[in-house]
Every structure is written in structure tokens, then in C-alpha cells.
Design a protein around this motif. Structure first.
Motif, mmCIF file in Angstrom:
data_model
loop_
_atom_site.group_PDB
_atom_site.id
_atom_site.type_symbol
_atom_site.label_atom_id
_atom_site.label_comp_id
_atom_site.label_asym_id
_atom_site.label_seq_id
_atom_site.Cartn_x
_atom_site.Cartn_y
_atom_site.Cartn_z
ATOM 1 N N PRO A 77 0.823 -1.215 0.000
ATOM 2 C CA PRO A 77 0.000 0.000 0.000
ATOM 3 C C PRO A 77 0.856 1.265 0.000
ATOM 4 O O PRO A 77 1.742 1.413 0.829
ATOM 5 C CB PRO A 77 -0.798 -0.129 1.301
ATOM 6 C CG PRO A 77 -0.874 -1.603 1.551
ATOM 7 C CD PRO A 77 0.438 -2.145 1.078
ATOM 8 N N GLY A 78 0.663 2.142 -0.950
ATOM 9 C CA GLY A 78 1.433 3.372 -1.055
ATOM 10 C C GLY A 78 2.581 3.311 -2.029
ATOM 11 O O GLY A 78 3.244 4.322 -2.268
ATOM 12 N N GLY A 79 2.867 2.121 -2.606
ATOM 13 C CA GLY A 79 3.966 2.055 -3.573
ATOM 14 C C GLY A 79 4.688 0.728 -3.555
ATOM 15 O O GLY A 79 4.070 -0.337 -3.606
ATOM 16 N N THR A 132 13.573 -1.203 3.278
ATOM 17 C CA THR A 132 13.575 0.214 2.882
ATOM 18 C C THR A 132 12.238 0.846 3.243
ATOM 19 O O THR A 132 11.259 0.134 3.531
ATOM 20 C CB THR A 132 13.784 0.359 1.366
ATOM 21 O OG1 THR A 132 12.642 -0.194 0.677
ATOM 22 C CG2 THR A 132 15.052 -0.339 0.909
ATOM 23 N N PRO A 133 12.183 2.168 3.217
ATOM 24 C CA PRO A 133 10.872 2.823 3.317
ATOM 25 C C PRO A 133 10.002 2.462 2.112
ATOM 26 O O PRO A 133 10.477 1.888 1.130
ATOM 27 C CB PRO A 133 11.226 4.318 3.311
ATOM 28 C CG PRO A 133 12.680 4.397 3.637
ATOM 29 C CD PRO A 133 13.293 3.138 3.116
ATOM 30 N N VAL A 134 8.731 2.809 2.190
ATOM 31 C CA VAL A 134 7.826 2.639 1.046
ATOM 32 C C VAL A 134 7.972 3.862 0.148
ATOM 33 O O VAL A 134 7.809 4.993 0.599
ATOM 34 C CB VAL A 134 6.366 2.482 1.513
ATOM 35 C CG1 VAL A 134 5.433 2.412 0.304
ATOM 36 C CG2 VAL A 134 6.224 1.235 2.379
#
Length: 245
Positions: free
Chosen positions: A137-139, A155-157
Motif C-alpha cells: 500500500p502506497g507504492g 527500505t521505506p515505502v
């Protein structure tokens, strides 16, 4: 000032004695070193160019490769070869060998003088880590698949991850992220993993290290590659019509 013949003779005698003692000590040290058994100085996972599973062996003395090959063992039993002449040597499991669990290496052999290497025991997991860019969700997000089958986030999204490249020495990952405006950022993700240890309990799966931004700039595009030494090469352009760097 005159030196008496007796004093000069005594001084020359002392010098000769000191010289003889020094030569004797040097010869004794040489004999001690000559009869000292070989030692394993370095055992490490070899670069990816040597194959998916390879170990580099460096010793204190040149070794007889056939002796190392016939005296050493992998458990569970797997066919392997010892390549090289003398020092260092390369241990390579046979091409096409399936490695489905960690291995135990018993390393032995003789050096060029015929002296035996003290038996070495190492625990080695040459199986590669499974990394993937996973839709979330979000990428998208880079994740690591654990031995239990779960996916661990690294990693971050970000809205999009158009490219990842493994560093050639296995120390991490180069990542390109893209934002909603089409800007690209380049990151270097450090991974710490202990595939090789003298005790089974000391082996460890990949652990997340630092995530470093290559630059504070946002690029129009970025392309990554890496060599066997783990250097990260970034080809990028900060402007649509600007020069590449």
C-alpha cells in the motif's frame, strides 16, 4: 690515544663472538619457522565472479592443492574442487550442485614441505539471500525473505522502485527510488551477514545496516551497476537536457 694490542684483540674477540651469536640465533629462528606447521590466515566468501558458492583460502605457507582437496570434507557430502597453485586457493562446489542447507567444512591438507595443516572446522551457508521489490500500500518496498518464509522490510515505502542492483562483494544493495513527480533518488543499503563462522551459533542471516542517500539531488534518471569489489557506479542526469554524470 694509543690502544694497546691486548685491548684491541679483546675487542675484536667480543665482536666475533657477538657476530657468531647473531648468526646462530638467525639460523635457529629459520629452523623454527621452517618446521612450524602451516596456518590458515584467511577464509572468506569469494566474489560472485567465482560462482554462487566459493571460498577463498589463504595460508601462511603455499599448500599442495591436491592434498587439500583429498583431505578436506563438506558435510552434508558434496563434490567440490580446490583450484589454484600454492597460495591462495579457491574451494568450489561442483557445477550444478544443489545446496539446500548450511554446510560444515573440515579443512585439512599439507604444505609444500609436507607439513600438515591443523584440522579446521567451519560452518558455512553459501545460499544467497532472496531480495525482492514488493508492491505494498502506497507504492513499493525492498524486502528480504527470511528462512521462515516471511518478508522483512529493508527500505521505506516509495511510490516506485525502478531499479535495484546487488553490490558485487555482497555487502549491500544499490536502489533507485522514484517519487510522484518523476524525480529519482539513489540509495546505498548496507547489509551485514555472517555466512561463515567457526561455530554454528555464530552464523547469522542478513541484518539491516545503514541506508545512505547517494546525493541530496533528485535526478531525471539514474542507472546503477557494481563490480566484484562492491563499488557502486551511478550514471545519472539532474536535468532533462543536461549532461550525464
Amino acid at each position: 690515544m694509543r690502544v694497546s694490542p691486548l685491548h684491541w684483540w679483546r675487542r675484536q674477540k667480543r665482536l666475533r663472538v657477538m657476530l657468531i651469536v647473531a648468526v646462530a640465533v638467525a639460523l635457529l629462528q629459520q629452523q623454527v619457522l621452517w618446521h612450524r606447521p602451516p596456518r590458515l590466515l584467511e577464509l572468506r566468501q569469494a566474489s560472485a565472479s567465482s560462482g554462487p558458492a566459493a571460498l577463498s583460502l589463504r595460508f601462511s605457507r603455499p599448500m599442495r592443492a591436491p592434498s587439500v582437496a583429498t583431505s578436506s570434507q563438506l558435510q552434508p557430502p558434496l563434490p567440490f574442487s580446490i583450484q589454484g597453485e600454492g597460495n591462495p586457493l579457491l574451494l568450489l562446489p561442483a557445477v550444478g550442485t544443489r545446496i539446500e542447507e548450511p554446510l560444515q567444512l573440515r579443512l585439512e591438507g599439507r604444505d609444500q614441505r609436507g607439513l600438515s595443516l591443523p584440522p579446521q572446522r567451519w560452518f558455512w551457508d553459501p545460499r544467497p539471500d532472496l531480495l525482492a521489490v514488493v508492491p505494498v500500500p502506497g507504492g513499493e518496498q525492498v524486502r528480504l525473505r527470511t528462512a521462515g518464509g516471511a518478508w522483512r522490510p529493508l527500505t521505506p515505502v516509495w511510490p516506485s522502485i525502478p531499479q535495484t542492483v546487488a553490490l558485487g562483494d555482497g555487502s549491500g544493495l544499490g536502489v533507485v527510488s522514484r517519487d510522484l513527480q518523476g524525480g529519482h533518488r539513489v540509495w546505498k543499503l548496507e547489509l551485514k551477514r555472517r555466512h561463515l563462522a567457526p561455530r554454528s551459533s555464530e552464523r547469522a542471516p542478513a541484518q539491516l545496516g545503514a541506508l545512505e542517500a547517494f546525493s541530496t539531488e533528485s535526478f531525471v534518471f539514474a542507472n546503477l551497476c557494481s563490480n566484484a569489489c562492491g563499488d557502486l557506479l551511478v550514471q545519472a542526469s539532474a536535468q532533462a537536457q543536461g549532461p550525464e554524470s
